[in-house]
Design a protein around this motif. Structure first.
Motif, short mmCIF file in Angstrom:
data_model
loop_
_atom_site.label_atom_id
_atom_site.label_comp_id
_atom_site.label_asym_id
_atom_site.label_seq_id
_atom_site.Cartn_x
_atom_site.Cartn_y
_atom_site.Cartn_z
N ARG A 45 0.86 -1.20 0.00
CA ARG A 45 0.00 0.00 0.00
C ARG A 45 0.89 1.24 0.00
O ARG A 45 1.97 1.25 0.59
CB ARG A 45 -0.89 0.04 1.23
CG ARG A 45 -1.96 -1.06 1.25
CD ARG A 45 -3.08 -0.70 2.19
NE ARG A 45 -2.60 0.03 3.36
CZ ARG A 45 -3.39 0.63 4.23
NH1 ARG A 45 -4.70 0.60 4.05
NH2 ARG A 45 -2.90 1.25 5.26
N MET A 46 0.41 2.30 -0.63
CA MET A 46 1.18 3.54 -0.70
C MET A 46 0.22 4.72 -0.57
O MET A 46 -0.82 4.74 -1.24
CB MET A 46 1.93 3.61 -2.03
CG MET A 46 2.83 4.80 -2.16
SD MET A 46 4.01 4.62 -3.52
CE MET A 46 3.01 5.15 -4.88
N GLU A 47 0.54 5.66 0.30
CA GLU A 47 -0.27 6.88 0.40
C GLU A 47 0.64 8.09 0.26
O GLU A 47 1.77 8.10 0.74
CB GLU A 47 -1.04 6.92 1.73
CG GLU A 47 -0.15 6.98 2.96
CD GLU A 47 -0.91 7.07 4.26
OE1 GLU A 47 -2.04 6.55 4.33
OE2 GLU A 47 -0.37 7.66 5.21
N GLU A 48 0.10 9.10 -0.38
CA GLU A 48 0.87 10.31 -0.62
C GLU A 48 0.93 11.14 0.66
O GLU A 48 -0.09 11.37 1.30
CB GLU A 48 0.17 11.12 -1.73
CG GLU A 48 1.05 12.11 -2.40
CD GLU A 48 0.34 12.69 -3.60
OE1 GLU A 48 0.63 12.26 -4.72
OE2 GLU A 48 -0.54 13.56 -3.40
N VAL A 49 2.13 11.60 1.03
CA VAL A 49 2.29 12.49 2.18
C VAL A 49 2.23 13.94 1.70
O VAL A 49 1.55 14.78 2.28
CB VAL A 49 3.62 12.22 2.91
CG1 VAL A 49 3.78 13.15 4.10
CG2 VAL A 49 3.70 10.77 3.34
N SER A 50 2.95 14.22 0.63
CA SER A 50 2.85 15.52 -0.02
C SER A 50 3.33 15.36 -1.45
O SER A 50 4.01 14.39 -1.77
CB SER A 50 3.68 16.59 0.70
OG SER A 50 5.07 16.39 0.46
N GLY A 56 3.74 20.10 1.67
CA GLY A 56 5.18 20.08 1.50
C GLY A 56 5.49 20.70 0.16
O GLY A 56 5.49 20.02 -0.85
N PRO A 57 5.74 22.02 0.15
CA PRO A 57 5.75 22.76 -1.12
C PRO A 57 6.87 22.37 -2.07
O PRO A 57 6.70 22.49 -3.28
CB PRO A 57 5.89 24.22 -0.68
CG PRO A 57 6.38 24.17 0.74
CD PRO A 57 5.88 22.90 1.32
N ALA A 58 8.00 21.87 -1.56
CA ALA A 58 9.13 21.59 -2.45
C ALA A 58 9.48 20.12 -2.50
O ALA A 58 10.52 19.75 -3.01
CB ALA A 58 10.36 22.40 -2.01
N TRP A 59 8.59 19.27 -1.98
CA TRP A 59 8.94 17.83 -1.95
C TRP A 59 7.71 16.95 -2.12
O TRP A 59 6.60 17.33 -1.81
CB TRP A 59 9.68 17.48 -0.67
CG TRP A 59 9.02 17.89 0.61
CD1 TRP A 59 8.17 17.15 1.35
CD2 TRP A 59 9.16 19.14 1.28
NE1 TRP A 59 7.76 17.85 2.46
CE2 TRP A 59 8.36 19.08 2.45
CE3 TRP A 59 9.89 20.32 1.03
CZ2 TRP A 59 8.25 20.15 3.34
CZ3 TRP A 59 9.78 21.38 1.93
CH2 TRP A 59 8.97 21.28 3.07
N LYS A 60 8.01 15.75 -2.64
CA LYS A 60 6.99 14.71 -2.80
C LYS A 60 7.48 13.45 -2.11
O LYS A 60 8.66 13.09 -2.26
CB LYS A 60 6.78 14.45 -4.29
CG LYS A 60 5.90 13.26 -4.63
CD LYS A 60 5.55 13.26 -6.11
CE LYS A 60 5.20 11.89 -6.62
NZ LYS A 60 4.69 11.93 -8.00
N TRP A 61 6.59 12.79 -1.34
CA TRP A 61 6.97 11.53 -0.70
C TRP A 61 5.73 10.74 -0.33
O TRP A 61 4.63 11.28 -0.31
CB TRP A 61 7.94 11.72 0.47
CG TRP A 61 7.58 12.72 1.54
CD1 TRP A 61 6.55 13.61 1.53
CD2 TRP A 61 8.26 12.92 2.78
NE1 TRP A 61 6.55 14.37 2.68
CE2 TRP A 61 7.59 13.96 3.47
CE3 TRP A 61 9.35 12.33 3.38
CZ2 TRP A 61 8.00 14.41 4.73
CZ3 TRP A 61 9.74 12.79 4.63
CH2 TRP A 61 9.07 13.82 5.29
#
Ligand code: 23J
Ligand code: MN
Length: 260
Positions: A45-50, A56-61
């Motif tokens: 399973r995977m959920e978006e944090v930002s 999180g304006p400058a990052w995706k995780w």
């Protein structure tokens, strides 16, 4: 030149190639299904944090979750009751030297195409050895079935009487473990055991015999058709989970290439 300098040159020129034996972690990838009275394995399973947004304006995780036995994964000795007291039998305790080593590939793809319950027997192993030489001590042995090319329900191949997929007989896995002293055994199917492996004596003989002897398992491997029968090096380090019984991992093989 040192052997590692030679390796670096071969990697740069294509004399040694890297083959990925890993399936992509994906919620749709099947996990083993046990009889309903038992606890079950969780899918990925995977959920978006930002994603470059107000969270999180400058990052995706992402946050991820899964079983230790989801997708392409490693089985440690303590995974099975026969290996519960093996010294250093959890994934975080195993000597990292165990994670890099030579590999033999036994091609059972024709047999598995004919018979979905195809068995890796001593006769199959000895026929392979007559062509390729005796399996050396300390090698990984991978059972190629081309099962990794199956999609959807055909992968588990579940029927009313349980799953149907190829695997080793008790005598086959005993020959590899006790007769040849292998490091571990890997398959393209969801388990190191056959789909009907619960019906052997002992039940699940690959798990029972491998792990009782302190050896390792690899499951849900892919691309075994890209490996030579002998002469490749496997790189298979599980995650360092404290007291973990196994772990999803990236499995790589170093194989001879065309380059200089
Ligand atoms: C638990 C019980 C039976 C089996 C398995 C797990 C696996 O195949 C596994 O992922 O180790 S057969
Ligand atoms: Mn497992």
């Amino acid at each position: 030149m040192s052997v590692l300098d030679q390796l670096a040159t071969a990697l740069a020129t294509g004399g040694v190639r890297v083959v990925d034996l890993t399936h992509t972690l994906d919620p749709d990838f099947p996990v083993i299904v046990l009889p309903p009275e038992f606890g079950q394995c969780a899918r990925f399973r995977m959920e978006e944090v930002s994603a470059y947004d107000h969270r999180g304006p400058a990052w995706k995780w992402h946050n991820i979750s899964m079983s230790e036995h989801t997708g392409t994964h490693f089985d440690a000795p303590v995974h099975w009751v026969s290996g519960r007291d093996v010294p250093n039998g959890h994934v975080d305790e195993i000597d990292p030297a165990a994670f890099v080593g030579p590999v033999c590939v036994i091609d059972c793809s024709e047999g598995a195409a004919r018979d979905e319950d195809f068995e890796l027997t001593p006769a199959v192993i000895e026929t392979w050895e007559a062509a390729h030489g005796r399996i050396p001590e300390g090698t990984w042995v991978l059972m190629r079935t081309d099962w990794s090319k199956r999609r959807g329900a055909d992968y588990l191949n579940m029927r009313e009487d349980g799953a149907h997929s190829p695997g080793p007989t008790p005598e086959g896995i005993r020959l590899l473990v006790e007769g040849r002293g292998i490091r571990g055994f890997g398959t393209e199917t969801v388990g190191t055991d056959a789909g009907q492996g619960a019906h052997y004596t002992p039940p699940y003989p690959a798990h029972y015999i491998l792990h009782g002897a302190g050896r390792y398992g690899l499951q849900c491997l892919s691309n075994l058709d890209q490996l030579p029968p002998t002469g490749a090096i496997l790189i298979a380090p599980p995650l360092k989970i404290r007291h973990g019984t196994g772990s999803p991992l990236r499995v790589l093989a170093l194989v001879p290439g065309e380059g200089a």
